[in-house]
Design an enzyme around this catalytic site. Structure first.
Site, PDB file in Angstrom:
ATOM      1  N   ASP A 226       1.086  -1.276  -0.903  1.00  0.00           N
ATOM      2  CA  ASP A 226       0.358   0.046  -0.287  1.00  0.00           C
ATOM      3  C   ASP A 226       0.402   1.065  -0.056  1.00  0.00           C
ATOM      4  OD1 ASP A 226      -2.410   2.206   0.609  1.00  0.00           O
ATOM      5  OD2 ASP A 226      -2.818   0.068   1.130  1.00  0.00           O
ATOM      6  N   GLY A 248       4.870  -0.596  -3.793  1.00  0.00           N
ATOM      7  CA  GLY A 248       4.396   0.205  -3.050  1.00  0.00           C
ATOM      8  C   GLY A 248       2.482   1.090  -3.944  1.00  0.00           C
ATOM      9  N   HIS A 249       2.027   1.909  -3.293  1.00  0.00           N
ATOM     10  CA  HIS A 249       1.313   2.745  -3.700  1.00  0.00           C
ATOM     11  C   HIS A 249       1.785   4.257  -3.881  1.00  0.00           C
ATOM     12  CE1 HIS A 249      -2.705  -0.310  -3.676  1.00  0.00           C
ATOM     13  NE2 HIS A 249      -1.291  -0.753  -3.905  1.00  0.00           N
ATOM     14  N   GLY A 250       2.923   4.597  -3.320  1.00  0.00           N
ATOM     15  CA  GLY A 250       3.859   5.858  -3.638  1.00  0.00           C
ATOM     16  C   GLY A 250       3.257   6.248  -2.252  1.00  0.00           C
TER      17      GLY A 250
END
Length: 413
Positions: A226, A248-250
């Site tokens: 995430d 991941g999602h930054g």
């Protein structure tokens, strides 16, 4: 004789003074910890903490030795102690229960595994690691996992209601949900952390910051399923520097304004971050119908490699599987700087600015941006695009690619 006696007394007092200046060190093994990775060492850790916390020495060190594994149930360390400065020297391995059914907790912070609260002057350091053993938790849905799903706040490692906290050197692996949570705290500095979980592990944010001020995250590697770093409501004066993120999602700000709430984030700086194979890069996310603001945010000297969506502002978040309604209110987004962002994207839209019609984004500035299309280190002839909606009083400067049509070109003279 009198002088000798006086000298002896003075020397004895000096020895006592020097001893009082030395920190009180207590090893968890002295409190009965086994450290074999199978025996429950929770009570031993509690007993060791009681000894350190009640010491009359001004500084205390709680030591977790290298070369041992300690199985721990949820545990809370309360910083209302006699020593003014506490150090947790963690060189061993801390292990959470692997089976959700074996999770034992009767305290208020049951959603977190290891909690530090009410500290003023705390150092957490060492070469050790925290193994959250979240694999079985990830496989369970909320229908069968009431403990995990009852709260969004479920961290391996939580700093609550504290100030003047320094965290360095530790590794966090496979958390149930968030790895590190910083809430209602100030003057927190975290560096040289190694955070990792599989890219398909749900909700395993690396570091989550909420209701906190003057927080610095530096020189760390974060690989999760995430957000590498998530910045939530009530956060201000947040500095992020030299972070490697991916998968991941930054790095995300938000989401803000869910269920019409007023939520705010301001004075955030992200510098010298590297994103590799992430879903997002730099994201600001708000819910429709919310109130508040996200403002005075700077993203500078950022590199991307194989990032699907490097730059995102999204004011159209709405509940999953529901039709999004148009609202007359929105969280205001303003005074955002993107400076010196370079690298490759393997997505179609490299820059997405989707802002509210009723409360447009304003004062968005982009300077020296180059985002090319590329995969596996190779550049391709494809042209990444931008999407721009409801952005006003904003401009670009220098070379900006792809072109963002809603920004006014600022000319240099």
């Amino acid at each position: 004789m009198g002088l000798k006696m006086l000298f002896s007394i003075s020397f004895f007092q000096w020895v006592l003074f020097v001893q009082s200046m030395e920190p009180f060190v207590y090893d968890v093994n002295l409190a009965g910890a086994i450290g074999d990775g199978e025996s429950d060492d929770t009570e031993a850790f509690k007993n060791a903490w009681n000894v350190v916390c009640s010491s009359h020495i001004s500084s205390g060190i709680f030591r977790v030795p290298y070369g041992q594994k300690f199985l721990l149930q949820p545990l809370t360390f309360n910083g209302e102690c006699r020593p003014k400065n506490i150090t947790f020297q963690i060189d061993g391995i801390l292990i959470a229960p692997s089976d959700p059914s074996s999770w034992k907790c009767k305290e208020t912070n049951c959603n977190n595994w290891i909690t530090f609260q009410h500290f003023d002057g705390l150092i957490i350091q060492g070469t050790g690691s925290l193994h959250g053993q979240g694999q079985k938790w990830w496989q369970m849905g909320c229908m069968h996992n009431k403990v995990l799903c009852s709260s969004q706040k479920a961290a391996s490692f939580a700093i609550l209601d504290s100030k003047n906290v320094h965290i360095s050197g530790l590794t966090s692996m496979d958390s149930r949900k968030w790895h590190i949570s910083i809430e209602r705290s100030s003057s927190v500095h975290a560096s040289k952390l190694n955070i990792k979980a599989p890219k398909d592990s749900p909700n395993t944010d690396g570091i989550r910051i909420q209701h906190s001020t003057n927080v610095t995250i530096a020189s760390s590697i974060i690989k999760t399923g995430d957000d590498c770093i998530g910045i939530g409501d009530g956060s201000k004066y947040i500095n992020i520097n030299r972070i490697f993120c991916g998968p991941g999602h930054g790095i995300s700000i938000g989401s803000l304004g869910e269920n019409g709430r007023r939520e705010t984030v301001e004075y955030v700086t992200v510098r010298r971050a590297n994103f590799y194979a992430t879903e997002n890069g730099l994201k600001i996310k708000t819910w429709q119908g919310g109130h508040g603001y996200a403002r005075y945010i700077r993203f500078e000297h950022i590199s991307f490699s194989k990032v699907i969506r490097p730059i995102i502002i999204d004011q159209y978040t709405c509940p999953l599987h529901q039709h999004c309604k148009n609202y007359s209110t929105a969280v205001e987004i303003s005074n955002i700087l993107y400076n010196d962002l370079r690298g490759t994207t393997n997505g179609e839209i490299a820059v997405e600015l989707s802002c509210s019609k009723s409360v447009p984004c304003k004062n968005i500035r982009m300077k020296d941006i180059q985002l090319d299309y590329g995969i596996n280190g190779k550049m391709y002839d494809g042209h990444p695009k931008s999407h721009c909606l409801n952005v006003v009083q904003s401009w670009d400067e220098g070379y900006v690619y792809p072109n963002v049509p809603c920004l006014t070109k600022k000319l240099s003279y």
